[in-house]
Design a protein around this motif. Structure first.
Motif, PDB file in Angstrom:
ATOM      1  N   SER A 144       0.825  -1.213   0.000  1.00 56.17           N
ATOM      2  CA  SER A 144       0.000   0.000   0.000  1.00 56.17           C
ATOM      3  C   SER A 144       0.863   1.269   0.000  1.00 56.17           C
ATOM      4  O   SER A 144       0.470   2.287  -0.565  1.00 56.17           O
ATOM      5  N   LYS A 145       2.032   1.212   0.630  1.00 59.40           N
ATOM      6  CA  LYS A 145       2.934   2.371   0.664  1.00 59.40           C
ATOM      7  C   LYS A 145       4.106   2.213  -0.301  1.00 59.40           C
ATOM      8  O   LYS A 145       4.932   3.110  -0.411  1.00 59.40           O
ATOM      9  N   ASN A 146       4.191   1.056  -0.946  1.00 63.08           N
ATOM     10  CA  ASN A 146       5.266   0.748  -1.889  1.00 63.08           C
ATOM     11  C   ASN A 146       6.646   0.913  -1.235  1.00 63.08           C
ATOM     12  O   ASN A 146       7.535   1.556  -1.779  1.00 63.08           O
ATOM     13  N   THR A 147       6.789   0.328  -0.048  1.00 60.41           N
ATOM     14  CA  THR A 147       8.056   0.378   0.672  1.00 60.41           C
ATOM     15  C   THR A 147       8.486  -1.040   1.028  1.00 60.41           C
ATOM     16  O   THR A 147       7.674  -1.972   1.027  1.00 60.41           O
ATOM     17  N   THR A 148       9.756  -1.178   1.330  1.00 56.89           N
ATOM     18  CA  THR A 148      10.266  -2.466   1.792  1.00 56.89           C
ATOM     19  C   THR A 148      10.838  -2.288   3.192  1.00 56.89           C
ATOM     20  O   THR A 148      11.247  -1.195   3.577  1.00 56.89           O
ATOM     21  N   MET A 149      10.861  -3.378   3.942  1.00 61.09           N
ATOM     22  CA  MET A 149      11.427  -3.351   5.287  1.00 61.09           C
ATOM     23  C   MET A 149      12.056  -4.701   5.573  1.00 61.09           C
ATOM     24  O   MET A 149      11.736  -5.706   4.923  1.00 61.09           O
ATOM     25  N   MET A 150      12.956  -4.738   6.522  1.00 61.05           N
ATOM     26  CA  MET A 150      13.611  -5.978   6.912  1.00 61.05           C
ATOM     27  C   MET A 150      12.922  -6.544   8.154  1.00 61.05           C
ATOM     28  O   MET A 150      12.721  -5.821   9.136  1.00 61.05           O
ATOM     29  N   LEU A 151      12.553  -7.811   8.076  1.00 56.43           N
ATOM     30  CA  LEU A 151      12.007  -8.501   9.234  1.00 56.43           C
ATOM     31  C   LEU A 151      13.136  -9.290   9.879  1.00 56.43           C
ATOM     32  O   LEU A 151      13.862 -10.026   9.203  1.00 56.43           O
ATOM     33  N   ASP A 152      13.299  -9.140  11.183  1.00 54.66           N
ATOM     34  CA  ASP A 152      14.370  -9.813  11.901  1.00 54.66           C
ATOM     35  C   ASP A 152      14.144 -11.323  11.946  1.00 54.66           C
ATOM     36  O   ASP A 152      13.011 -11.806  11.847  1.00 54.66           O
ATOM     37  N   ALA A 153      15.221 -12.053  12.136  1.00 57.91           N
ATOM     38  CA  ALA A 153      15.131 -13.499  12.329  1.00 57.91           C
ATOM     39  C   ALA A 153      14.417 -13.745  13.661  1.00 57.91           C
ATOM     40  O   ALA A 153      14.535 -12.961  14.608  1.00 57.91           O
ATOM     41  N   ARG A 154      13.649 -14.834  13.717  1.00 57.56           N
ATOM     42  CA  ARG A 154      12.911 -15.122  14.944  1.00 57.56           C
ATOM     43  C   ARG A 154      12.594 -16.607  15.029  1.00 57.56           C
ATOM     44  O   ARG A 154      12.610 -17.325  14.030  1.00 57.56           O
ATOM     45  N   ASP A 155      12.296 -17.056  16.218  1.00 54.36           N
ATOM     46  CA  ASP A 155      11.857 -18.430  16.452  1.00 54.36           C
ATOM     47  C   ASP A 155      10.351 -18.414  16.647  1.00 54.36           C
ATOM     48  O   ASP A 155       9.813 -17.548  17.332  1.00 54.36           O
ATOM     49  N   ILE A 156       9.674 -19.395  16.047  1.00 50.00           N
ATOM     50  CA  ILE A 156       8.227 -19.498  16.198  1.00 50.00           C
ATOM     51  C   ILE A 156       7.863 -20.907  16.640  1.00 50.00           C
ATOM     52  O   ILE A 156       8.552 -21.876  16.302  1.00 50.00           O
ATOM     53  N   PRO A 157       6.787 -21.059  17.415  1.00 48.93           N
ATOM     54  CA  PRO A 157       6.359 -22.397  17.823  1.00 48.93           C
ATOM     55  C   PRO A 157       5.718 -23.139  16.651  1.00 48.93           C
ATOM     56  O   PRO A 157       5.138 -22.527  15.756  1.00 48.93           O
ATOM     57  N   SER A 158       5.850 -24.461  16.667  1.00 50.63           N
ATOM     58  CA  SER A 158       5.232 -25.273  15.624  1.00 50.63           C
ATOM     59  C   SER A 158       4.704 -26.563  16.251  1.00 50.63           C
ATOM     60  O   SER A 158       5.095 -26.937  17.358  1.00 50.63           O
ATOM     61  N   PHE A 159       3.814 -27.222  15.526  1.00 49.02           N
ATOM     62  CA  PHE A 159       3.271 -28.504  15.971  1.00 49.02           C
ATOM     63  C   PHE A 159       3.279 -29.466  14.803  1.00 49.02           C
ATOM     64  O   PHE A 159       2.822 -29.123  13.708  1.00 49.02           O
ATOM     65  N   LYS A 160       3.814 -30.660  15.021  1.00 45.65           N
ATOM     66  CA  LYS A 160       3.799 -31.701  14.004  1.00 45.65           C
ATOM     67  C   LYS A 160       3.040 -32.894  14.583  1.00 45.65           C
ATOM     68  O   LYS A 160       3.482 -33.501  15.557  1.00 45.65           O
ATOM     69  N   PRO A 161       1.892 -33.233  14.000  1.00 45.10           N
ATOM     70  CA  PRO A 161       1.116 -34.360  14.527  1.00 45.10           C
ATOM     71  C   PRO A 161       1.842 -35.684  14.345  1.00 45.10           C
ATOM     72  O   PRO A 161       2.588 -35.862  13.379  1.00 45.10           O
ATOM     73  N   ALA A 162       1.584 -36.613  15.250  1.00 44.95           N
ATOM     74  CA  ALA A 162       2.167 -37.950  15.168  1.00 44.95           C
ATOM     75  C   ALA A 162       1.532 -38.734  14.038  1.00 44.95           C
ATOM     76  O   ALA A 162       0.427 -38.448  13.589  1.00 44.95           O
ATOM     77  N   LYS A 163       2.256 -39.744  13.578  1.00 43.43           N
ATOM     78  CA  LYS A 163       1.775 -40.579  12.474  1.00 43.43           C
ATOM     79  C   LYS A 163       0.427 -41.231  12.833  1.00 43.43           C
ATOM     80  O   LYS A 163      -0.494 -41.238  12.022  1.00 43.43           O
ATOM     81  N   ASN A 164       0.306 -41.755  14.049  1.00 42.54           N
ATOM     82  CA  ASN A 164      -0.956 -42.385  14.491  1.00 42.54           C
ATOM     83  C   ASN A 164      -2.108 -41.391  14.478  1.00 42.54           C
ATOM     84  O   ASN A 164      -3.225 -41.722  14.098  1.00 42.54           O
ATOM     85  N   PHE A 165      -1.829 -40.178  14.889  1.00 41.47           N
ATOM     86  CA  PHE A 165      -2.830 -39.117  14.920  1.00 41.47           C
ATOM     87  C   PHE A 165      -3.299 -38.792  13.492  1.00 41.47           C
ATOM     88  O   PHE A 165      -4.490 -38.650  13.231  1.00 41.47           O
ATOM     89  N   MET A 166      -2.344 -38.688  12.571  1.00 38.77           N
ATOM     90  CA  MET A 166      -2.673 -38.381  11.189  1.00 38.77           C
ATOM     91  C   MET A 166      -3.492 -39.503  10.541  1.00 38.77           C
ATOM     92  O   MET A 166      -4.423 -39.240   9.775  1.00 38.77           O
ATOM     93  N   GLU A 167      -3.167 -40.739  10.849  1.00 31.19           N
ATOM     94  CA  GLU A 167      -3.914 -41.871  10.290  1.00 31.19           C
ATOM     95  C   GLU A 167      -5.361 -41.869  10.745  1.00 31.19           C
ATOM     96  O   GLU A 167      -6.262 -42.233   9.981  1.00 31.19           O
ATOM     97  N   LYS A 168      -5.610 -41.455  11.974  1.00 30.03           N
ATOM     98  CA  LYS A 168      -6.991 -41.381  12.481  1.00 30.03           C
ATOM     99  C   LYS A 168      -7.782 -40.255  11.838  1.00 30.03           C
ATOM    100  O   LYS A 168      -8.998 -40.292  11.785  1.00 30.03           O
ATOM    101  N   MET A 169      -7.074 -39.227  11.356  1.00 27.04           N
ATOM    102  CA  MET A 169      -7.738 -38.089  10.707  1.00 27.04           C
ATOM    103  C   MET A 169      -8.179 -38.424   9.285  1.00 27.04           C
ATOM    104  O   MET A 169      -9.095 -37.821   8.773  1.00 27.04           O
ATOM    105  N   LEU A 170      -7.492 -39.338   8.647  1.00 29.62           N
ATOM    106  CA  LEU A 170      -7.797 -39.643   7.249  1.00 29.62           C
ATOM    107  C   LEU A 170      -8.878 -40.657   7.111  1.00 29.62           C
ATOM    108  O   LEU A 170      -9.261 -41.493   7.607  1.00 29.62           O
TER     109      LEU A 170
END
Length: 91
Positions: free
Chosen positions: A65-91
């Protein structure tokens, strides 16, 4: 499903008072938060999944909207990876 609904369902299934279940759920979530944010270690729940940390590198972003660029700093973010058994029950 909200946290309150989870607490109600656990209380009904186990017969434990809602107040005690709420305290336990809060303590569980706080333990995961501390493990990830402060200790920088993953939480493995066999049959359910893994709460981990992903590192996002420094990158350039655009504000179109302003036609500008900016630098985003490096950061850590939380994530979740479901277990194989959990994924099989979802399908």
């Amino acid at each position: 499903m909200t946290k309150a609904e989870i607490i109600n369902q656990i209380a009904e299934q186990t017969g434990v008072a809602k107040k005690d279940v709420a305290t336990t759920v809060e303590a569980f979530m706080e333990t995961i938060r501390i493990s990830l944010a402060e200790n920088k270690e993953a939480v493995y729940l066999r049959g359910f999944g893994t709460f981990g940390i992903k590192h996002r590198a420094k990158k350039t972003a655009r504000n179109i909207s302003k036609n500008t660029t900016m630098m985003l700093d490096a950061r850590d973010i939380p994530s979740f990876k479901p277990a194989k058994n959990f994924m099989e029950k979802m399908l």
